[in-house]
Design an enzyme around this catalytic site. Structure first.
Site, PDB file in Angstrom:
ATOM      1  N   ALA A 182       0.825  -1.214   0.000  1.00  0.00           N
ATOM      2  CA  ALA A 182       0.000   0.000   0.000  1.00  0.00           C
ATOM      3  C   ALA A 182       0.862   1.268   0.000  1.00  0.00           C
ATOM      4  CB  ALA A 182      -0.944  -0.020   1.209  1.00  0.00           C
TER       5      ALA A 182
ATOM      6  N   ARG B 225      16.422  -7.332  14.220  1.00  0.00           N
ATOM      7  CA  ARG B 225      16.503  -6.482  15.420  1.00  0.00           C
ATOM      8  C   ARG B 225      17.952  -6.016  15.450  1.00  0.00           C
ATOM      9  NH1 ARG B 225      13.381 -10.956  17.417  1.00  0.00           N
ATOM     10  NH2 ARG B 225      11.227 -10.312  17.673  1.00  0.00           N
TER      11      ARG B 225
ATOM     12  N   SER C 106      11.327  -0.684  17.052  1.00  0.00           N
ATOM     13  CA  SER C 106      11.492  -0.033  15.750  1.00  0.00           C
ATOM     14  C   SER C 106      11.066   1.431  15.827  1.00  0.00           C
ATOM     15  CB  SER C 106      10.647  -0.744  14.689  1.00  0.00           C
ATOM     16  OG  SER C 106      10.856  -2.135  14.780  1.00  0.00           O
TER      17      SER C 106
ATOM     18  N   ASP D 114       2.428  -8.737  19.140  1.00  0.00           N
ATOM     19  CA  ASP D 114       2.322  -8.620  20.603  1.00  0.00           C
ATOM     20  C   ASP D 114       1.267  -7.596  21.068  1.00  0.00           C
ATOM     21  OD1 ASP D 114       4.414 -10.363  20.473  1.00  0.00           O
ATOM     22  OD2 ASP D 114       5.956  -8.905  20.992  1.00  0.00           O
TER      23      ASP D 114
ATOM     24  N   MET E 274       2.614 -16.605  22.054  1.00  0.00           N
ATOM     25  CA  MET E 274       3.653 -15.563  22.034  1.00  0.00           C
ATOM     26  C   MET E 274       3.120 -14.239  22.576  1.00  0.00           C
ATOM     27  SD  MET E 274       5.950 -15.666  18.665  1.00  0.00           S
ATOM     28  CE  MET E 274       7.390 -16.705  18.598  1.00  0.00           C
TER      29      MET E 274
ATOM     30  N   ARG F  61     -11.673 -26.943  40.780  1.00  0.00           N
ATOM     31  CA  ARG F  61     -12.982 -26.283  40.759  1.00  0.00           C
ATOM     32  C   ARG F  61     -13.752 -26.671  39.485  1.00  0.00           C
ATOM     33  NH1 ARG F  61     -15.476 -21.264  39.448  1.00  0.00           N
ATOM     34  NH2 ARG F  61     -13.929 -20.897  37.837  1.00  0.00           N
TER      35      ARG F  61
ATOM     36  N   LYS G 112     -16.758 -30.000  34.296  1.00  0.00           N
ATOM     37  CA  LYS G 112     -16.573 -29.618  32.894  1.00  0.00           C
ATOM     38  C   LYS G 112     -15.904 -30.716  32.072  1.00  0.00           C
ATOM     39  CE  LYS G 112     -14.983 -25.800  31.822  1.00  0.00           C
ATOM     40  NZ  LYS G 112     -15.200 -24.486  31.258  1.00  0.00           N
TER      41      LYS G 112
HETATM   42  O1  F6P Z   1       7.762  -9.525  19.074  1.00  0.00           O
HETATM   43  C1  F6P Z   1       7.241 -10.595  18.370  1.00  0.00           C
HETATM   44  C2  F6P Z   1       7.686 -11.905  18.961  1.00  0.00           C
HETATM   45  O2  F6P Z   1       7.126 -12.933  18.171  1.00  0.00           O
HETATM   46  C3  F6P Z   1       7.373 -12.098  20.434  1.00  0.00           C
HETATM   47  O3  F6P Z   1       6.046 -12.487  20.660  1.00  0.00           O
HETATM   48  C4  F6P Z   1       8.354 -13.149  20.821  1.00  0.00           C
HETATM   49  O4  F6P Z   1       8.661 -13.076  22.203  1.00  0.00           O
HETATM   50  C5  F6P Z   1       9.555 -12.796  19.995  1.00  0.00           C
HETATM   51  O5  F6P Z   1       9.084 -12.020  18.912  1.00  0.00           O
HETATM   52  C6  F6P Z   1      10.301 -13.994  19.463  1.00  0.00           C
HETATM   53  O6  F6P Z   1      11.375 -13.536  18.714  1.00  0.00           O
HETATM   54  P1  F6P Z   1      12.365 -14.493  17.923  1.00  0.00           P
HETATM   55  O7  F6P Z   1      11.616 -15.007  16.746  1.00  0.00           O
HETATM   56  O8  F6P Z   1      13.496 -13.613  17.557  1.00  0.00           O
HETATM   57  O9  F6P Z   1      12.737 -15.589  18.880  1.00  0.00           O
END
Ligand code: F6P
Length: 361
Positions: free
Chosen positions: A21, A82, A115, A138, A180, A222, A230
């Site tokens: 986009a 990163r 970022s 996240d 995650m 419980r 359940k």
């Molecule tokens: O930030 C996204 C994420 O998927 C998090 O949920 C997780 O803790 C992290 O990145 C995992 O990073 P990597 O793939 O570098 O292990």
């Protein structure tokens, strides 16, 4: 005029839709777009590729086929990283030189809170016009109701939990499903509402390992014993909580003892949650964020992030859903989201408990 675009941090479904986009909107405004490979590392190394090309006799700009083709796919066609190097001032000086060498007049950064922090430093130190687009499964980025990737990730989690519930019910089992989210419990919490889970373990609750084991054992007893009886118990666990899933299951089993009539199993969904083609909503949001980001650069905005925010905050844009926020304000709210002090987190936990009676541990 030329602009650059990069994706940084953990990839998220919808990043490719945003790249597509951004490129389409920019091309329609006669802007050349350069894709920067592998996040901020690509800016330091001068690893750029053109995302637009001239077509037709009049030389109108159009996205390259790869951009068009990848828009509906998960991951990121530009690659992501990163960048450790970007933390050093020297590397940022090199990155700023590359920015100038390519005659770029603006940069769109698609990524998570790290970022956004990188984009802010670039704007502050080198006066580079930057606009951020929030993208991270996240959902731990301040001032946007959702980041790109969250909706797709939640659909994946809900689908997985539905499948796990089918088999759990058949055997009267309890499942702890880890999702995650790094230090954020949002995915676990939102999925708990959608799957009518029994409990959710959140890092924001700040519970220690012993407290978590006790609460889980209590919840299992419980649910399976007495009046509730359940067929399945589903507990969602965010990866950021203070006890590893394997340890939790071992300790819970030990507490229940060998005579226990119900079984406890665990599934860690892991990177499954981060992949997959973006949902309709992530594609829609990617388009709206991208349009606003390109327009913001052209209007002279800098050091801002696009946010899906329906409250009265932020700078209004031509899109009723999308506002612009100073990245510094975004980072401040991000901190509050993660330490649980944000009103947004507290409200989310309260609503989850009220809607489905999910126990937050
Ligand atoms: O930030 C996204 C994420 O998927 C998090 O949920 C997780 O803790 C992290 O990145 C995992 O990073 P990597 O793939 O570098 O292990």
């Amino acid at each position: 005029m030329s602009i650059g675009v990069l994706t940084s941090g953990g990839d998220a479904p919808g990043m490719n839709a945003a790249i597509r986009a951004v490129t389409k909107v920019a091309a329609s405004k006669s802007l050349t777009v350069w894709g920067i490979r592998d996040g901020f590392d690509g800016l330091i190394d001068g690893n750029l590729q053109p995302l637009t090309r001239q077509i037709g006799k009049k030389g109108a700009l159009s996205p390259i086929p790869e951009v068009e083709d990848s828009g509906g796919h998960g991951g990121t066609m530009l690659g992501s990283a990163r960048s450790e190097r970007f933390y050093t001032r020297e590397s940022r000086i090199v990155a700023a030189e590359v920015f100038k060498d390519y005659s770029l007049q603006g940069l769109i950064v698609i990524g998570g809170n790290g970022s956004m922090a990188g984009a802010h430093v670039l704007a502050a130190e080198h006066d580079i016009p930057v606009v951020g687009i929030p993208a991270s499964i996240d959902n731990d980025i301040g001032l946007t109701r959702e980041a790109l990737g969250v909706d797709t990730a939640l659909n994946t989690i809900v689908d997985a939990c539905d499948k796990i519930s089918d088999t759990a019910r058949s055997h009267h089992r309890a499942f702890i499903v880890e999702v995650m989210g790094r230090n954020s419990g949002y995915l676990a919490m939102a999925a708990a509402v959608a799957t009518a889970a029994d409990a959710v373990l959140l890092p924001e609750q700040g519970s220690g390992p012993d407290e978590i084991v006790d609460s889980v054992v209590r919840e299992l007893k419980r649910s399976f014993e007495g009046a509730r009886d359940k067929a399945r118990v589903l507990i969602l666990k965010a990866e950021g909580v203070s006890i590893a899933t394997e340890t939790l299951v071992d300790r819970v089993r030990a507490e229940l003892g060998p005579e226990s009539v119900f079984e406890v199993r665990a599934t860690i969904l892991g990177h499954l949650v981060r992949g997959g083609n973006p949902s309709f909503r992530d594609r829609l949001l990617a388009g709206r964020f991208a349009f606003t980001a390109v327009s913001a650069l052209l209007e002279g905005h800098t050091d801002v992030m696009t946010g899906w925010n329906l409250q009265g905050l932020g700078t209004q844009t031509s899109d009723s859903w999308i506002k612009l926020f100073p990245i510094t304000a975004v980072l401040e709210e991000t901190e509050a989201l993660l330490d649980g002090s944000s009103a947004v987190t507290m409200d989310r936990v309260r609503r989850m408990e009220a809607i489905q009676g999910v126990l937050a541990i």
